[in-house]
Design a protein around this motif. Structure first.
Motif, mmCIF file in Angstrom:
data_model
loop_
_atom_site.group_PDB
_atom_site.id
_atom_site.type_symbol
_atom_site.label_atom_id
_atom_site.label_comp_id
_atom_site.label_asym_id
_atom_site.label_seq_id
_atom_site.Cartn_x
_atom_site.Cartn_y
_atom_site.Cartn_z
ATOM 1 N N ILE A 124 -9.936 24.150 -23.343
ATOM 2 C CA ILE A 124 -11.516 24.393 -24.116
ATOM 3 C C ILE A 124 -11.092 25.839 -24.206
ATOM 4 O O ILE A 124 -10.441 26.282 -24.378
ATOM 5 N N SER A 125 -12.636 25.963 -25.325
ATOM 6 C CA SER A 125 -12.768 27.190 -25.297
ATOM 7 C C SER A 125 -13.558 28.607 -24.657
ATOM 8 O O SER A 125 -13.884 27.615 -24.185
ATOM 9 N N PRO A 126 -13.111 29.628 -24.460
ATOM 10 C CA PRO A 126 -14.081 30.170 -23.649
ATOM 11 C C PRO A 126 -14.947 30.149 -23.559
ATOM 12 O O PRO A 126 -15.873 30.530 -23.326
ATOM 13 N N ALA A 127 -15.705 30.290 -25.017
ATOM 14 C CA ALA A 127 -17.290 29.879 -24.653
ATOM 15 C C ALA A 127 -17.371 28.768 -23.742
ATOM 16 O O ALA A 127 -18.906 28.579 -23.340
ATOM 17 N N THR A 128 -16.825 27.444 -24.232
ATOM 18 C CA THR A 128 -17.404 26.312 -23.388
ATOM 19 C C THR A 128 -17.726 26.384 -22.042
ATOM 20 O O THR A 128 -18.989 25.820 -21.212
ATOM 21 N N VAL A 129 -16.808 27.359 -21.423
ATOM 22 C CA VAL A 129 -17.050 28.035 -19.731
ATOM 23 C C VAL A 129 -18.268 27.997 -19.686
ATOM 24 O O VAL A 129 -18.962 28.271 -18.950
ATOM 25 N N TYR A 130 -19.446 28.938 -20.612
ATOM 26 C CA TYR A 130 -20.147 29.534 -20.722
ATOM 27 C C TYR A 130 -21.840 27.809 -20.254
ATOM 28 O O TYR A 130 -22.864 28.732 -20.397
ATOM 29 N N LYS A 132 -17.280 12.955 -20.219
ATOM 30 C CA LYS A 132 -16.729 13.616 -20.951
ATOM 31 C C LYS A 132 -17.137 15.191 -20.357
ATOM 32 O O LYS A 132 -15.875 16.003 -19.809
ATOM 33 N N ASP A 133 -18.546 14.961 -19.869
ATOM 34 C CA ASP A 133 -18.792 16.995 -19.674
ATOM 35 C C ASP A 133 -17.834 16.865 -18.273
ATOM 36 O O ASP A 133 -17.641 17.872 -17.432
ATOM 37 N N ASP A 134 -18.147 15.565 -17.594
ATOM 38 C CA ASP A 134 -17.509 15.727 -15.825
ATOM 39 C C ASP A 134 -15.984 15.979 -16.194
ATOM 40 O O ASP A 134 -15.144 16.956 -15.441
ATOM 41 N N GLU A 135 -15.132 15.003 -17.234
ATOM 42 C CA GLU A 135 -14.065 15.377 -17.346
ATOM 43 C C GLU A 135 -13.238 17.569 -17.327
ATOM 44 O O GLU A 135 -12.899 17.887 -16.660
ATOM 45 N N LYS A 136 -14.296 17.779 -18.631
ATOM 46 C CA LYS A 136 -14.453 18.705 -18.864
ATOM 47 C C LYS A 136 -14.428 19.924 -18.115
ATOM 48 O O LYS A 136 -13.788 20.515 -17.334
ATOM 49 N N LYS A 181 -8.024 32.778 -20.157
ATOM 50 C CA LYS A 181 -6.822 31.783 -19.346
ATOM 51 C C LYS A 181 -7.023 30.280 -19.040
ATOM 52 O O LYS A 181 -6.070 29.977 -19.387
ATOM 53 N N ILE A 182 -8.411 30.448 -18.127
ATOM 54 C CA ILE A 182 -8.801 29.134 -17.853
ATOM 55 C C ILE A 182 -8.854 28.300 -18.811
ATOM 56 O O ILE A 182 -8.583 27.473 -18.807
ATOM 57 N N LYS A 218 -13.850 18.852 -14.822
ATOM 58 C CA LYS A 218 -12.949 19.062 -13.462
ATOM 59 C C LYS A 218 -12.047 19.817 -14.805
ATOM 60 O O LYS A 218 -11.672 20.558 -13.480
ATOM 61 N N SER A 219 -11.617 20.088 -15.228
ATOM 62 C CA SER A 219 -10.573 20.531 -16.013
ATOM 63 C C SER A 219 -10.337 22.031 -16.043
ATOM 64 O O SER A 219 -9.437 22.564 -15.362
ATOM 65 N N ILE A 220 -11.977 22.891 -15.690
ATOM 66 C CA ILE A 220 -11.718 24.071 -15.637
ATOM 67 C C ILE A 220 -11.814 24.075 -14.047
ATOM 68 O O ILE A 220 -11.104 25.299 -13.961
ATOM 69 N N LYS A 221 -12.025 23.187 -13.343
ATOM 70 C CA LYS A 221 -12.012 23.706 -12.306
ATOM 71 C C LYS A 221 -9.770 23.454 -10.941
ATOM 72 O O LYS A 221 -9.435 24.742 -10.507
ATOM 73 N N ASN A 222 -9.498 22.615 -12.393
ATOM 74 C CA ASN A 222 -7.967 22.510 -11.632
ATOM 75 C C ASN A 222 -7.382 24.036 -12.362
ATOM 76 O O ASN A 222 -6.542 24.765 -11.393
ATOM 77 N N ALA A 223 -7.795 24.117 -13.539
ATOM 78 C CA ALA A 223 -7.133 25.428 -14.353
ATOM 79 C C ALA A 223 -7.423 27.000 -13.074
ATOM 80 O O ALA A 223 -6.420 26.971 -13.280
ATOM 81 N N VAL A 224 -9.043 26.804 -12.733
ATOM 82 C CA VAL A 224 -8.701 28.354 -11.747
ATOM 83 C C VAL A 224 -8.171 28.250 -11.028
ATOM 84 O O VAL A 224 -7.346 29.089 -10.188
ATOM 85 N N ILE A 225 -8.456 26.612 -9.841
ATOM 86 C CA ILE A 225 -7.460 26.908 -8.503
ATOM 87 C C ILE A 225 -5.553 26.960 -9.165
ATOM 88 O O ILE A 225 -5.116 28.285 -8.484
ATOM 89 N N LYS A 226 -5.277 26.022 -9.919
ATOM 90 C CA LYS A 226 -3.784 26.362 -10.208
ATOM 91 C C LYS A 226 -3.972 28.040 -10.427
ATOM 92 O O LYS A 226 -2.439 28.499 -10.041
ATOM 93 N N LEU A 227 -4.654 28.627 -10.985
ATOM 94 C CA LEU A 227 -3.966 30.051 -11.684
ATOM 95 C C LEU A 227 -4.731 30.498 -10.964
ATOM 96 O O LEU A 227 -3.626 31.682 -10.816
ATOM 97 N N ILE A 228 -5.272 30.332 -10.131
ATOM 98 C CA ILE A 228 -5.651 31.626 -8.626
ATOM 99 C C ILE A 228 -4.511 31.789 -8.190
ATOM 100 O O ILE A 228 -3.935 33.041 -7.147
ATOM 101 N N LEU A 229 -3.735 30.484 -8.068
ATOM 102 C CA LEU A 229 -2.375 30.509 -6.630
ATOM 103 C C LEU A 229 -1.515 31.213 -7.252
ATOM 104 O O LEU A 229 -0.678 32.464 -6.399
#
Lengths: 187, 187, 187, 187
Positions: free
Chosen positions: D39-45, D4-8, D32-33, D10-21
């Motif tokens: 997920i929740s903003p807090a989860t990113v941390y 589960k963690d790894d998926e999450k 936005k990420i 990964k989805s953060i990374k994908n979101a970052v790259i998509k948004l940056i572009l």
DNA sequence: CATGAATGAGGTTTCATTCAT
DNA sequence: AATGAATGAAACCTCATTCAT
């Protein structure tokens, strides 16, 4: 996580209404609202997407309130005189009891830029149904509903807004207006 | 030069009214007004001490306009029916012809912070004198003037503001309203 | 009225370039720019309509600068070796002399959201004409212009950006690169 | 749970790259990420200490990717022509296939504030070893590695970024560039 | 581990007004 | 009289981050 706080939303609404009444729309800023509500400006944006949506939401909450109150007091077994008397009195005293929210909604409905995307106020169908019932029974003259409501509501607005504050003369004016409207709308 | 000045002041007024209608009070800034009037923001301050004073001045210029128009059309040798018909029609078509200035004054009179220091609108004495004359002659029922004006003006506002735009139905509603008011106010 | 101050605009530009270099695009705010330029944030909006337009304007001012410099130094009576040597050296030392503006333009051209609506950098026609002239005279190999420019400019960028700071080795690298490019492009 | 963690993450990374572009660095916020990653903003941390560390981590993951790909395709038994052809083609098509991540890393490496504390990109030693091997065998001219890499990589960047989108002309340009570089680096 | 609520700080921009010419 | 430049204050809103559950 913290749960959304109904108290907080309520205090935002109160702050909005208070400020709008005191200082008008332009003069009611998010930061002033937040300060009066005792929260951070950023918090407002948790409860409302933006200022416009906030205003609209609060407007729509209060705009129909008076009709709901009237609806509760009105039934089909009243005489025509009673029907009109109740509607006029309820409307008048609603304004007097809720000057703040009333002024708020009035200002809103006169500001074209705010009204955009906001359903213009309509009398609820159930109240129109009651009118129909009284017309069918030959109690109410068969005028167009637009005109009947224009007569039931707008003159009352006028006298409520110009209220002198002297209870005795106010009551006399209202009393007379009820009679006039009864005479003009009943067979 | 006298002429030039007056033209400039007029173009400021026009700009204000246009902007207020289009974008509301907030959304009407000095620099936008200046741009639309084709002058510099600083020039506005040659004609008005500040924004508030400018708004008040323009408000007072237009607020009474409708009553002046009515006054010109009303004389004491009209029948009661004619009197009421003329007042209602003149008021209705004034709103329709001058939606911009009408909305402007309506907004103004609902905004407490703007109204401060600005006499609340009163019906001119001369018009009240005409009512008295018709009452004395037993044509108009002896209701309180507040109520008579509330009936002559506010229902018309309601139907003018809700105007459908379809001339035929609008005319029918207005026609009916005239009859109702005539019946309710005339002996 | 006060006249627009060229000094002021210049100090805005300098502030932008300095901040962009130090802290990147995000980290360069209008208020920081204004502070560094010694003016009020609001004043920035007298010189530029908004932040994006400001960035674009400054970008376009500097983006072509290097080509203008090269153009001035290049004439048709140079040998092929001289032509390439001059272009490479001028480009290299332009970057070294103007690291700040160079970094600024590089960052800009890599940020898709900023580039929107901003002509992507094109080599000026006159420089392309010079290439054509050298090709026609059989001095330059008839490669596509895209490729020739890619070879004249991009490897130099690489070594300028990775510059060690030790002048001796930097010079040797540059010297060698000039030779490589001469060999690969000249007949 | 590990999966589960790894998926999450990964989805953060994908979101970052998509948004940056799509929207550049400014325009890519934690919330936005989080929204895009579901997920929740807090989860990113939970996954990254702060935004900067997150960016750096993702940068480093992708910055070397292209070199890893090249490395896998390159062996010491290729001819000099093949070596150069493969490196250029792999690099070109990597950019074309991964425009999103490529733009992300390019932006990153041009932003000084982001790069702080982040090793500037270096060509992996193993690839440099391969160059040495070809030099020793007298296949590759003995230029400095800095210059060789500057020629292998940067002109390709230029033509990949300026890609017209018309496959035929793009291919012709690339084909020609390969020949040029082969001629300039091989004995 | 995961979350949505909460916020101080700061973003861009516009405001009403004054200044200097 | 008229102006465009200039600005402090304030507008709306978003940010990265933390809190409480």
């Amino acid at each position: 996580m913290r749960t959304k706080d109904d108290e907080k939303q309520k205090s935002i609404k109160n702050a909005v209404i208070k400020l709008i009444l005191e200082r008008g729309f332009h003069g009611t800023s998010i930061s002033k609202i937040a300060k009066l509500a005792g929260i951070s400006p950023a918090t407002v944006y948790i409860y409302y997407e933006n200022k416009e949506e906030m205003m609209r939401d609060i407007y729509e909450e209060y705009a129909y309130e008076v009709f709901e109150i009237i609806q509760k007091r009105v039934t089909s077994n009243l005489t025509g005189e009673q029907l009109i008397e109740i509607i006029l009195y309820e409307y008048y005293y609603y304004i007097m009891r809720n000057r703040e929210t009333f002024h708020f909604t009035e200002q809103f409905s006169n500001c074209p830029s705010l009204q955009k995307g906001c359903n213009t106020l309509k009398v609820p169908t159930s109240l129109n149904n009651i009118l129909s019932s009284y017309k069918e029974r030959g109690i109410l003259i068969d005028y167009k509903n637009e005109n009947i409501w224009a007569l039931l509501i707008y003159p009352i607005k006028a006298i409520a807004l110009n209220s002198t504050g002297y209870e005795i003369s106010d009551k006399a004016i209202l009393r007379e207006m009820v009679t006039i409207i009864q005479n003009s709308l009943l067979l």
